[in-house]
Design a protein around this motif. Structure first.
Motif, PDB file in Angstrom:
ATOM      1  N   ASP A   1       5.044   3.027 -11.500  1.00 59.83           N
ATOM      2  CA  ASP A   1       4.764   2.823 -10.083  1.00 59.83           C
ATOM      3  C   ASP A   1       4.925   1.342  -9.744  1.00 59.83           C
ATOM      4  O   ASP A   1       4.112   0.515 -10.159  1.00 59.83           O
TER       5      ASP A   1
ATOM      6  N   ARG B   1       1.506  -7.369  -6.932  1.00 60.77           N
ATOM      7  CA  ARG B   1       0.189  -7.976  -6.751  1.00 60.77           C
ATOM      8  C   ARG B   1       0.251  -9.477  -6.503  1.00 60.77           C
ATOM      9  O   ARG B   1      -0.433 -10.006  -5.640  1.00 60.77           O
TER      10      ARG B   1
ATOM     11  N   LYS C   1       4.251  -0.437  -7.280  1.00 60.13           N
ATOM     12  CA  LYS C   1       3.246  -1.118  -6.462  1.00 60.13           C
ATOM     13  C   LYS C   1       2.407  -2.111  -7.279  1.00 60.13           C
ATOM     14  O   LYS C   1       1.955  -3.113  -6.751  1.00 60.13           O
ATOM     15  N   THR C   2       2.240  -1.833  -8.572  1.00 60.78           N
ATOM     16  CA  THR C   2       1.431  -2.727  -9.400  1.00 60.78           C
ATOM     17  C   THR C   2       2.117  -4.074  -9.637  1.00 60.78           C
ATOM     18  O   THR C   2       1.455  -5.058  -9.939  1.00 60.78           O
ATOM     19  N   ASP C   3       3.435  -4.111  -9.479  1.00 60.02           N
ATOM     20  CA  ASP C   3       4.183  -5.347  -9.740  1.00 60.02           C
ATOM     21  C   ASP C   3       4.182  -6.301  -8.546  1.00 60.02           C
ATOM     22  O   ASP C   3       4.615  -7.444  -8.675  1.00 60.02           O
TER      23      ASP C   3
ATOM     24  N   SER D   1       0.833  -1.202   0.000  1.00 59.81           N
ATOM     25  CA  SER D   1       0.000   0.000   0.000  1.00 59.81           C
ATOM     26  C   SER D   1       0.866   1.249   0.000  1.00 59.81           C
ATOM     27  O   SER D   1       1.743   1.415   0.852  1.00 59.81           O
TER      28      SER D   1
ATOM     29  N   GLY E   1       6.388  -0.649 -14.728  1.00 65.69           N
ATOM     30  CA  GLY E   1       5.767   0.646 -14.975  1.00 65.69           C
ATOM     31  C   GLY E   1       6.378   1.759 -14.158  1.00 65.69           C
ATOM     32  O   GLY E   1       7.430   1.596 -13.527  1.00 65.69           O
TER      33      GLY E   1
END
Length: 298
Positions: free
Chosen positions: A162, A168, A164-166, A122, A160
């Protein structure tokens, strides 16, 4: 079909009587023989685990699920159940205690790893954000991050702007593994990153790292890592031991990738499975130990 029938007959009838006959001849129960005849490590603990799991005694089977706090009491109950006299076999209690620490510790370790895998990264969590920025500073100490969301993340292998998307798939576990390797084996991590940024043999450092976290997780979940932990941890396996195992995979996969010289990153899955097979084969050896041998910072 015949193999299944034989296995059923053996486990249901023959095994019990065979154990009884050997005990009459040797004066020792199966667990005593295992602890005295096998050296400490995977062979001893795996055989003890099978013996406990196959037992008709609820006391012995229940030992596999005992807590660390109740472990000594559990060993005493097993000795009483099997009529093992401490004065006749003074080493048995300590040996069985270590086996149970390893067996129950492995189960507890999986729970801890699973909790981290389920924890979603987060951007609103200051600890998560600090860990992510720490990863950048460890890998790119001479390059300032222009902003939190930037194409620069691609320089350490995120997809990307950001990161954080990687995370998941593996949640916070993926980030913790990357930071642990970079913090405890900084020079090695930077060397691996340099290989990952090679113009011809390069790969996405962070994405591959998260993929290797998934490999470590799946090996743990399947029980394939038991030989490694039973051989390398003379007690309860803990999270730091899992992170150390990840470091081994990250370092060895890079060596494997460079040696194989793949034509392109498009063949990643093929080489990933080949490396996975090598690791699983190694784990089937009695003395399996997936330990990174380079010098650690700590």
């Amino acid at each position: 079909m015949l193999g299944y029938i034989w296995q059923y007959v053996y486990t249901s009838f023959l095994r019990y009587w065979l154990k009884w006959l050997i005990r009459q001849a040797t004066g020792k129960c199966e667990l005593q023989r295992i602890c005295s005849e096998c050296k400490p490590g995977a062979t001893r603990t795996a055989k003890a685990e099978y013996s406990l799991r196959s037992s008709k005694s609820k006391v012995l089977r229940g030992a596999l699920e005992t807590s660390k706090d109740n472990l000594e009491q559990c060993v005493d109950q097993i000795m009483k159940e099997k009529n093992v006299k401490p004065q006749k076999d003074p080493q048995f209690k300590a040996s069985l205690n270590i086996c149970l620490l390893q067996i129950t510790g492995y189960s507890s370790l999986y729970v801890s790893v699973e909790d981290l895998r389920k924890e979603v990264f987060s951007a609103d969590n200051l600890e998560h954000e600090a860990m992510l920025l720490k990863l950048w500073d460890l890998l790119m100490p001479s390059v300032k991050l222009e902003s939190r969301i930037t194409k620069q993340w691609g320089d350490i292998g995120f997809q990307g702007d950001d990161p954080k998307t990687d995370f998941r798939g593996m949640g916070l576990l993926g980030l913790i593994n990357l930071v642990f390797f970079s913090e405890n084996y900084t020079m090695e991590a930077r060397r691996v990153l340099s290989h990952a940024n090679h113009p011809k043999l390069g790969y996405s450092y962070a994405i591959v790292g998260i993929n290797l976290t998934e490999m470590a997780y799946s090996l743990l979940k399947s029980g394939a890592l038991k030989p490694h932990f039973y051989n390398t941890v003379q007690g309860t396996p803990e999270l730091q031991h899992f992170h150390q195992l990840y470091c081994y995979l990250a370092y060895e996969f890079d060596k494997f990738w460079v040696a194989e010289e793949p034509e392109s990153i498009m063949h990643f899955n093929q080489y990933r499975e080949k490396f996975h097979t090598i690791v699983k084969t190694h784990l089937q050896e009695p003395d399996a130990s997936l330990t990174l041998t380079v010098s650690s910072k700590n």
